[in-house]
Design a protein around this motif. Structure first.
Motif, short mmCIF file in Angstrom:
data_model
loop_
_atom_site.label_atom_id
_atom_site.label_comp_id
_atom_site.label_asym_id
_atom_site.label_seq_id
_atom_site.Cartn_x
_atom_site.Cartn_y
_atom_site.Cartn_z
N ASN A 1 0.85 -1.20 0.00
CA ASN A 1 0.00 0.00 0.00
C ASN A 1 0.88 1.24 0.00
N PRO A 2 0.76 2.08 -1.03
CA PRO A 2 1.64 3.25 -1.14
C PRO A 2 1.03 4.53 -0.62
N TYR A 3 1.90 5.45 -0.28
CA TYR A 3 1.52 6.82 0.05
C TYR A 3 2.53 7.72 -0.63
N HIS A 4 2.06 8.80 -1.25
CA HIS A 4 2.93 9.77 -1.89
C HIS A 4 2.63 11.16 -1.36
N ALA A 5 3.66 11.92 -1.07
CA ALA A 5 3.47 13.29 -0.64
C ALA A 5 2.81 14.09 -1.76
N ASP A 6 2.06 15.11 -1.38
CA ASP A 6 1.35 15.92 -2.37
C ASP A 6 2.30 16.51 -3.40
N SER A 7 3.50 16.85 -2.97
CA SER A 7 4.45 17.50 -3.88
C SER A 7 4.92 16.60 -5.02
N VAL A 8 4.74 15.29 -4.87
CA VAL A 8 5.22 14.37 -5.91
C VAL A 8 4.09 13.52 -6.48
N LYS A 9 2.91 13.65 -5.94
CA LYS A 9 1.78 12.83 -6.37
C LYS A 9 1.52 13.04 -7.87
N GLY A 10 1.37 11.93 -8.57
CA GLY A 10 1.14 12.01 -10.01
C GLY A 10 2.42 12.00 -10.83
N ARG A 11 3.56 12.22 -10.18
CA ARG A 11 4.85 12.22 -10.89
C ARG A 11 5.76 11.09 -10.42
N PHE A 12 5.74 10.80 -9.14
CA PHE A 12 6.58 9.75 -8.56
C PHE A 12 5.73 8.55 -8.20
N THR A 13 6.33 7.36 -8.29
CA THR A 13 5.64 6.14 -7.91
C THR A 13 6.59 5.26 -7.10
N ILE A 14 6.16 4.90 -5.91
CA ILE A 14 6.94 3.99 -5.08
C ILE A 14 6.42 2.57 -5.28
N SER A 15 7.34 1.62 -5.30
CA SER A 15 6.97 0.21 -5.42
C SER A 15 8.03 -0.62 -4.69
N ARG A 16 7.73 -1.89 -4.53
CA ARG A 16 8.70 -2.74 -3.84
C ARG A 16 8.63 -4.16 -4.35
N ASP A 17 9.72 -4.87 -4.20
CA ASP A 17 9.82 -6.28 -4.54
C ASP A 17 10.24 -6.98 -3.25
N ASN A 18 9.29 -7.60 -2.58
CA ASN A 18 9.59 -8.21 -1.28
C ASN A 18 10.57 -9.38 -1.42
N ALA A 19 10.50 -10.09 -2.51
CA ALA A 19 11.42 -11.22 -2.70
C ALA A 19 12.87 -10.75 -2.79
N GLU A 20 13.05 -9.53 -3.29
CA GLU A 20 14.40 -8.97 -3.44
C GLU A 20 14.72 -7.96 -2.34
N ASN A 21 13.78 -7.75 -1.41
CA ASN A 21 13.97 -6.76 -0.34
C ASN A 21 14.41 -5.41 -0.90
N THR A 22 13.73 -5.02 -1.95
CA THR A 22 14.10 -3.80 -2.65
C THR A 22 12.90 -2.88 -2.80
N VAL A 23 13.14 -1.59 -2.62
CA VAL A 23 12.12 -0.58 -2.85
C VAL A 23 12.60 0.34 -3.96
N TYR A 24 11.67 0.77 -4.78
CA TYR A 24 11.98 1.62 -5.93
C TYR A 24 11.23 2.94 -5.83
N LEU A 25 11.77 3.94 -6.49
CA LEU A 25 11.07 5.21 -6.65
C LEU A 25 11.24 5.64 -8.10
N GLN A 26 10.17 5.53 -8.86
CA GLN A 26 10.16 5.98 -10.24
C GLN A 26 9.79 7.45 -10.24
N MET A 27 10.68 8.28 -10.74
CA MET A 27 10.47 9.73 -10.72
C MET A 27 10.36 10.24 -12.14
N ASN A 28 9.18 10.67 -12.51
CA ASN A 28 8.92 11.23 -13.83
C ASN A 28 8.63 12.73 -13.73
N GLY A 29 8.80 13.42 -14.82
CA GLY A 29 8.52 14.85 -14.82
C GLY A 29 9.29 15.60 -13.76
#
Length: 121
Positions: free
Chosen positions: A56-84
């Motif tokens: 379940n993700p949460y994004h700050a208002d300043s990045v909402k719609g541009r950034f996307t957080i995701s994770r891969d639990n099997a790899e213990n990795t979290v990502y932040l895709q930053m567009n615009g």
């Protein structure tokens, strides 16, 4: 102990994209909430986004719609895709994780060393 290692920062022009990665390594039972914070020069560290273990993700208002957080639990990795990306996104980005070292133990908080993101106008 948990070690968080970030990667993916760099110098880009406004409007371009970057993808940050943060891998948790070490000896632990599980990572729970993981997050990205950022700190610009002269500013306090601020939350950018967080994501729970179920995803379940949460994004700050300043990045909402541009950034996307995701994770891969099997790899213990979290990502932040930053567009615009905008010049005001320039900061050191820090990975954050709450982890349990053993089943049923308390959570501990861990931070990565940070990765620099610079957005030129």
């Amino acid at each position: 102990q948990v070690h968080l290692v970030e990667s993916g920062g760099g110098l880009v022009q406004a409007g371009e994209s970057l993808r940050l990665s943060c891998e948790a390594s070490g000896t632990f039972f599980t990572t729970n909430t993981m997050a990205w914070y950022r700190q610009a020069p002269g500013n306090q560290r601020e939350l950018v986004a967080h994501i729970t273990s179920p995803g379940n993700p949460y994004h700050a208002d300043s990045v909402k719609g541009r950034f996307t957080i995701s994770r891969d639990n099997a790899e213990n990795t979290v990502y932040l895709q930053m567009n615009g990306l905008k010049p005001e996104d320039t900061a050191v980005y820090y990975c954050y994780a709450r982890a349990q070292l053993r089943r049923g133990s308390f959570e501990y908080v861990y931070w990565g060393q940070g990765t620099q993101v610079i957005v030129s106008s």
